[in-house]
Scaffold this motif. Sequence first.
Motif, short mmCIF file in Angstrom:
data_model
loop_
_atom_site.label_atom_id
_atom_site.label_comp_id
_atom_site.label_asym_id
_atom_site.label_seq_id
_atom_site.Cartn_x
_atom_site.Cartn_y
_atom_site.Cartn_z
N PHE A 6 0.87 -1.19 0.00
CA PHE A 6 0.00 0.00 0.00
C PHE A 6 0.90 1.23 0.00
O PHE A 6 1.59 1.50 0.99
CB PHE A 6 -0.90 -0.01 1.24
CG PHE A 6 -1.89 1.11 1.26
CD1 PHE A 6 -2.79 1.28 0.22
CD2 PHE A 6 -1.95 2.00 2.33
CE1 PHE A 6 -3.73 2.30 0.24
CE2 PHE A 6 -2.88 3.02 2.35
CZ PHE A 6 -3.77 3.18 1.31
N SER A 10 2.18 3.86 -8.58
CA SER A 10 2.50 2.57 -9.20
C SER A 10 4.02 2.37 -9.24
O SER A 10 4.50 1.23 -9.12
CB SER A 10 1.90 2.48 -10.60
OG SER A 10 2.16 3.65 -11.32
N GLU A 13 5.08 1.23 -5.79
CA GLU A 13 4.67 -0.17 -5.56
C GLU A 13 5.67 -1.14 -6.19
O GLU A 13 6.08 -2.13 -5.57
CB GLU A 13 3.30 -0.43 -6.20
CG GLU A 13 2.14 0.19 -5.46
CD GLU A 13 0.94 0.39 -6.37
OE1 GLU A 13 0.93 -0.14 -7.50
OE2 GLU A 13 0.00 1.09 -5.94
N ARG A 33 -3.25 -9.19 -7.27
CA ARG A 33 -2.26 -9.23 -8.34
C ARG A 33 -2.47 -8.08 -9.34
O ARG A 33 -1.51 -7.48 -9.79
CB ARG A 33 -2.37 -10.58 -9.05
CG ARG A 33 -1.21 -10.92 -9.92
CD ARG A 33 -1.20 -12.42 -10.20
NE ARG A 33 -2.49 -12.92 -10.66
CZ ARG A 33 -2.89 -12.88 -11.92
NH1 ARG A 33 -2.12 -12.36 -12.83
NH2 ARG A 33 -4.06 -13.37 -12.27
N LYS A 34 -3.72 -7.80 -9.67
CA LYS A 34 -3.98 -6.79 -10.70
C LYS A 34 -4.55 -5.48 -10.14
O LYS A 34 -4.04 -4.42 -10.42
CB LYS A 34 -4.95 -7.35 -11.74
CG LYS A 34 -4.29 -8.26 -12.74
CD LYS A 34 -5.27 -8.62 -13.82
CE LYS A 34 -4.61 -9.45 -14.89
NZ LYS A 34 -5.59 -9.97 -15.84
N ASN A 35 -5.62 -5.59 -9.38
CA ASN A 35 -6.27 -4.37 -8.88
C ASN A 35 -5.57 -3.94 -7.60
O ASN A 35 -6.07 -4.14 -6.50
CB ASN A 35 -7.76 -4.63 -8.65
CG ASN A 35 -8.43 -5.09 -9.92
OD1 ASN A 35 -8.16 -4.58 -10.99
ND2 ASN A 35 -9.28 -6.08 -9.80
N LYS A 36 -4.40 -3.36 -7.78
CA LYS A 36 -3.56 -3.07 -6.63
C LYS A 36 -4.13 -1.94 -5.78
O LYS A 36 -4.88 -1.11 -6.25
CB LYS A 36 -2.16 -2.73 -7.12
CG LYS A 36 -1.51 -3.92 -7.81
CD LYS A 36 -0.14 -3.64 -8.32
CE LYS A 36 0.37 -4.89 -9.02
NZ LYS A 36 1.68 -4.69 -9.61
N LEU A 37 -3.71 -1.95 -4.51
CA LEU A 37 -4.18 -0.92 -3.61
C LEU A 37 -3.40 0.37 -3.87
O LEU A 37 -2.26 0.34 -4.30
CB LEU A 37 -4.00 -1.35 -2.16
CG LEU A 37 -4.66 -2.68 -1.76
CD1 LEU A 37 -4.59 -2.87 -0.25
CD2 LEU A 37 -6.12 -2.72 -2.20
N ARG A 38 -4.01 1.48 -3.57
CA ARG A 38 -3.35 2.75 -3.83
C ARG A 38 -3.86 3.79 -2.83
O ARG A 38 -5.05 3.89 -2.56
CB ARG A 38 -3.69 3.22 -5.25
CG ARG A 38 -3.08 4.55 -5.68
CD ARG A 38 -1.60 4.44 -5.95
NE ARG A 38 -1.28 3.27 -6.74
CZ ARG A 38 -1.46 3.18 -8.08
NH1 ARG A 38 -1.94 4.19 -8.77
NH2 ARG A 38 -1.13 2.07 -8.71
N SER A 39 -2.92 4.59 -2.32
CA SER A 39 -3.28 5.67 -1.41
C SER A 39 -3.49 6.95 -2.18
O SER A 39 -2.87 7.18 -3.22
CB SER A 39 -2.16 5.87 -0.39
OG SER A 39 -2.40 7.04 0.35
N ARG A 40 -4.37 7.82 -1.67
CA ARG A 40 -4.53 9.14 -2.26
C ARG A 40 -3.54 10.13 -1.65
O ARG A 40 -3.59 11.31 -1.91
CB ARG A 40 -5.94 9.67 -2.04
CG ARG A 40 -6.95 9.09 -2.99
CD ARG A 40 -8.36 9.42 -2.55
NE ARG A 40 -8.90 10.59 -3.22
CZ ARG A 40 -10.14 11.03 -3.04
NH1 ARG A 40 -10.95 10.40 -2.21
NH2 ARG A 40 -10.57 12.09 -3.67
N VAL A 52 -7.62 -0.50 4.79
CA VAL A 52 -6.68 -1.39 4.09
C VAL A 52 -6.23 -2.53 5.01
O VAL A 52 -6.18 -3.69 4.59
CB VAL A 52 -5.48 -0.56 3.57
CG1 VAL A 52 -4.33 -1.46 3.18
CG2 VAL A 52 -5.91 0.30 2.39
N SER A 55 -9.32 -4.86 5.55
CA SER A 55 -9.67 -5.59 4.34
C SER A 55 -8.63 -6.68 4.05
O SER A 55 -8.98 -7.81 3.68
CB SER A 55 -9.74 -4.60 3.18
OG SER A 55 -9.79 -5.27 1.98
N ASN A 59 -10.34 -10.18 4.42
CA ASN A 59 -10.84 -10.65 3.11
C ASN A 59 -9.78 -11.15 2.15
O ASN A 59 -10.09 -11.36 0.97
CB ASN A 59 -11.63 -9.51 2.43
CG ASN A 59 -12.98 -9.27 3.09
OD1 ASN A 59 -13.32 -9.95 4.05
ND2 ASN A 59 -13.72 -8.32 2.60
#
Lengths: 210, 343
Positions: A6, A10, A13, A33-40, A52, A55, A59
Motif C-alpha cells: 500500500f 505505481s 509499488e 495481483r492486478k487491482n492493486k491498492l493505492r493511497s490518495r 486497508v 480488508s 478478506n
Amino acid sequence: MRITIFSESSADEAALKILVEGILGEKVEEEPRKNKLRSRGFASVENELPVVIKSTYYNTDADSLIVVYDSDDEPVHEKKHYGNEAEKCRLCFLQRKISEVVKSLKPRPERNSLKIAFGVAVPAIEAWYLCGTKIPVGEESWKRKLKGEKVGYDRTSLKEEIYGVRPFRQKQIETAIKEAKKLAQNLELLEEKFPEGFSIFANEIRSWKQ
Amino acid sequence: MIKEIRYKNFKALRDATLPLGRFTLIVGANGTGKTTAMQVLKLVGEIDADNISKFLSKGLDIETNSIEIEIVWDNFSLRRTVSFETDVINHGLDENRNVVGGSNGSYINSLKSFFKHEKESEELRSFQNFSFDPEEIARTVRINNKKELDSNGGNLAGILDFLKDTEPELWKELNDELGRWLPEFDQILFDRSDDGKSIVLRTRFGKHKIKASDLSHGTRLALAFLAVSYLPNPPKIVAFEEPERGIHPRLLENIQEAMYRLAYPENYGEKREPIQVIATTHSPYLLDLYKDFREEIVIASKDENGVHFERLSEMPNIDEIIQDAPLGEVWFTGVLGGVPAQL
C-alpha cells in the motif's frame, strides 16, 4: 510469502516489491495481483489505513502488509519520539494508528495474524534511490534542510534527478524498478542513511523470517 | 421493479448478475460492463419481430452462439427468461452480423409470451438511458408535440415548455429548485423564433436573460437533471451514465437528490409511482454521498472470467472494514475492487 503493498504510486509499488524481496532474500507474491491498492496521499491516511489493514486481514490470504509513505516536509522521525509521539511525525502516526487498528481486529482462526511493516521515505522514496550517489541524501541531511540549511537537494530536485522533468508513467515505473534492484544489492548503506524510515522497516521484514 | 438482471454471453457480460433496487449506483473501472448492462435494457425494451437481429448483431460475441438475458422482477412470481438461441452455427451471420435464414420464429414466440406481461414490458419499453450532451440540451427545438426528453438531453426546451403549460405547480417548484441549485438564476424562460424555441435562464440580480447556448456546460447539465426529476410522467426505468460529468463536486448532492426524487417520490410529497433509477459513476465525490446507503451501491469488477457485480452491503465483513470512512476514499484504495487493473 504473499504480500500486499500500500503506497502512493505505481512506481513506488513496483520498487517496494523488489526491496522487500531484497530484504527477505526470496521472491514474494503480490495480493491482489492486478487491482492493486493505492493511497490518495498522506492526507487520506486516517481513513485509508484502517480500511486497508482490515480488508487485507479479513478478506484476503495475504501474509503481510507493506505500508510506505513519503515524509514530504513533515518532521523526520527520531529515537526520542518513542513513547512521546511527535506532532506531524508520520512514522509516529503510522505506528500509533497501525497499533490501534491491529488491536481492534477480531481473531480469524483460519488465518495467521497479519504482519505489517511500515516505513517513511525521507523526504520521498527517490531519496532512497539516490543513496550512495554524489547527492548527500539521508535523514540527517534532511533534518538540517528542514531547519533551513542548504543541503544540495530538495523534494523536486530528487524526482528530477531520478526521472527527469514530467516523466511519463511507464518511465517512472521502469526507473523505480531499476533503482530498487540496485538498492537491493546494497541495503546496508540505505539503512545507515535512513535509520528510522527504512532501517526499522527492513528489520521488521527480516523478523518475519525468524 | 426489476430485482436483478442476469446476463450470459452479452459482450463483456459473459455470466453476470446485476442486483438492482429502486436506486442503484454502479461503480467500477472503465470496461467493466456498466454501459453494456444498460444497453441490454434498452435493446430488450426495443425488441420486436422486426428488429431482433439488431439485438443479436449488437450483442453477439463471435465466440458464442447464444445470448441469454433474464430479467427478474421482485413481485413477479413467474421469472420470465428472455432468451435468444441464435443458432449461428447452422445459419451464420451476414456481413452486417444479422442472422442468416430468417429462422427467428422461436425467439419471436418467446418475446410475444414475455410481452403479455404488460406492466413489465411497458417498464422496459419506457426505459431511458440518459447521457446528457450540453450541445443538445441547448439546441433550439422545433415546435412539435414530442413530450419526451431525448437520451442526450435533446428536446429539453420542448418538455420544459410543455411542463410550464400543463403542470403550473410543478413548474413553479422546478423554478424554485433551480434557484436553490444555481442561485444566480431565478426563472426558466423561452426564446421563440421561426426556428422553434430554446431555453433562456433569467439572472436573479439584474434580470438578464442568458441564452442556453451561452450557459456553461455544467449549468446546462444541471438543468437537464433537474428537468428529468420534475417530469410528471417520467420513464418507468431510467439510467444516468456518469451523472457527475461536467458538474462541480459540491453540486453532486443536488444530482443525488434529483435521482432520489425519481426513485422515492413519497419522500418528496409526490404521489406518482416510484421510478427505478440506475446510475453509473467514477466519482469518489458522488460515492461519498452514499455512505449511509451501502445497499444501493454495486461494484463492477472484471477478471479472467468476465464482469462481476456485487452489492457493496453484501461484501464480506464490509461494515467492520469501512466503519465511518468516506466511501470515495475507500473505493480509491482498491479494497472494494472496481478499480483499473495494472500489470
